[in-house]
Design a protein around this motif. Structure first.
Motif, PDB file in Angstrom:
ATOM      1  N   UNK A 269       1.736  -6.853   0.560  1.00 13.35           N
ATOM      2  CA  UNK A 269       1.477  -8.284   0.683  1.00 13.35           C
ATOM      3  C   UNK A 269       1.346  -8.758   2.125  1.00 13.35           C
ATOM      4  N   UNK A 270       2.082  -8.102   3.039  1.00 15.40           N
ATOM      5  CA  UNK A 270       2.140  -8.577   4.420  1.00 15.40           C
ATOM      6  C   UNK A 270       1.618  -7.512   5.371  1.00 15.40           C
ATOM      7  N   UNK A 271       0.549  -7.848   6.074  1.00 16.66           N
ATOM      8  CA  UNK A 271      -0.075  -6.891   6.968  1.00 16.66           C
ATOM      9  C   UNK A 271       0.779  -6.513   8.159  1.00 16.66           C
ATOM     10  N   UNK A 272       1.756  -7.346   8.503  1.00 19.50           N
ATOM     11  CA  UNK A 272       2.608  -7.055   9.666  1.00 19.50           C
ATOM     12  C   UNK A 272       3.711  -6.048   9.348  1.00 19.50           C
ATOM     13  N   UNK A 273       3.919  -5.723   8.060  1.00 20.39           N
ATOM     14  CA  UNK A 273       5.034  -4.852   7.683  1.00 20.39           C
ATOM     15  C   UNK A 273       4.565  -3.488   7.190  1.00 20.39           C
ATOM     16  N   UNK A 274       5.241  -2.456   7.657  1.00 23.75           N
ATOM     17  CA  UNK A 274       5.019  -1.088   7.169  1.00 23.75           C
ATOM     18  C   UNK A 274       6.366  -0.385   7.087  1.00 23.75           C
ATOM     19  N   UNK A 275       6.417   0.695   6.318  1.00 20.93           N
ATOM     20  CA  UNK A 275       7.688   1.409   6.191  1.00 20.93           C
ATOM     21  C   UNK A 275       7.436   2.879   5.881  1.00 20.93           C
ATOM     22  N   UNK A 276       8.468   3.668   6.106  1.00 23.20           N
ATOM     23  CA  UNK A 276       8.447   5.084   5.740  1.00 23.20           C
ATOM     24  C   UNK A 276       9.848   5.465   5.291  1.00 23.20           C
TER      25      UNK A 276
END
Length: 342
Positions: free
Chosen positions: A260-267
């Motif tokens: 939903x949010x382009x500013x957030x990523x995770x691993x």
């Protein structure tokens, strides 16, 4: 009109007060029976000097440079006897809450659900009587029913909500784990005390790297919920490490947020060498160059002591000094230990 001022004392206790339009922070604190340090109250002595970490305010010109220099003012230092907020603010007070004749405030809550997202993790949901103010990343102490024992847990819910949630490690024989697994019922009344803690999200002014270990994911969920509500213009990357596959929880929520949010990523990564997870090992193995932004990054770290020690050691070995580095250690049956580096 009034503004909410979070007074964060050096012992980690936070008190939220309402400051009326045109009122100084010092006067508002006294109105709430909180005795902030002061002597002259006229901008002459500097005794009431604090640090405004967030928010807008007017200091006027009715103070002496001996009390507050230009360099101190540029660094965010304020005199609470002169500081008139024009927005909500977070003010760090260089004194213990006890010296200011205040303390964490207890409040009541009702158990609405206890879930077990995995065999090693419990999720506790509590309905408070009124919205609970806290800084995202902070924790409360919860009294275990039927005992005098208190356990400290970080909020995973959004600040300012009446619906509170917590991720809790399911410790065999643990005081809170035993209650939640065996005796807890919807409608149980709990006493919570707080908020507390110096581990909380500061204004996002540059890329952010979040490092979570196990149930240390909880405070980051609170931070991310607030950022999703307020908006974020900087990239935020979360690396979530656990010991075994079974310890991974709330991944669906992270995936939904990333979509939903382009500013957030995770691993995610799993330490168990026998895991089938695509990323095996520890969070330090996946702290890639882009996430570190050549050191121009704010790092937040929450996990068990060995993880915190490993990450801080990795930064030293790599010769990397983040713009700011905030961390919280936690262990079963112990209050979090929090510190800020840089």
């Amino acid at each position: 009109m009034s503004y909410t001022i979070a007074l964060n004392f050096e012992d980690g206790v936070t008190r939220f007060i309402a400051c009326n339009a045109g009122e100084t922070v010092l006067d508002a604190a006294y109105r709430h029976k909180i005795n902030l340090p002061m002597d002259c109250s006229d901008g002459v002595c500097g005794t009431c000097k604090c640090h405004c970490e967030q928010g807008q305010f007017d200091m006027g010109e009715e103070y002496l440079e001996d009390a507050l220099t230009e360099d101190e003012a540029a660094a965010g230092k304020v005199l609470t006897c002169q500081m008139v907020p024009s927005s909500d603010c977070v003010v760090a007070v260089p004194a213990a809450s006890t010296l200011c004749k205040t303390a964490p405030e207890p409040f009541a809550g009702t158990v609405t659900a206890v879930n077990a997202p995995s065999a090693t993790t419990l999720e506790l949901f509590i309905q408070a009587e009124k919205p609970v103010a806290f800084l995202p990343g902070q924790y409360v102490s919860i009294q275990v029913p039927g005992s005098q024992g208190m356990r400290a847990y970080s909020f995973s819910s959004r600040p300012g909500s009446v619906e509170l949630s917590f991720l809790i490690r399911n410790v065999p024989g643990g005081l809170m784990s035993g209650y939640l697994s065996e005796r807890a019922r919807v409608g149980d009344q709990l006493t919570l005390t707080g908020p507390m803690g110096s581990f909380y999200l500061r204004p996002v002014q540059r890329p952010v790297l979040m490092l979570a270990g196990g149930t240390g994911l909880a405070p980051f969920l609170a931070m991310l919920k607030l950022l999703a509500e307020q908006g974020c213009e900087q990239p935020v990357h979360l690396i979530y490490g656990v010991t075994r596959d079974i310890d991974l929880v709330c991944v669906d929520a992270l995936e939904a947020m990333a979509a939903q949010y382009g500013w957030f990523s995770y691993a995610t990564c799993v330490a168990d060498a026998d895991s089938d997870h695509p990323r095996k090992g520890y969070v330090t193995q996946y702290m890639e160059g882009a996430a570190l932004n050549d050191g121009a990054v704010d790092v937040y770290l929450c996990g068990p002591p060995p993880m915190v020690d490993a990450v801080t050691g990795w930064f030293r070995q790599q010769g990397i000094q983040p713009a700011s580095f905030h961390y919280e250690k936690f262990a079963a049956s112990a209050a979090p230990l929090q510190e800020k580096i840089a």
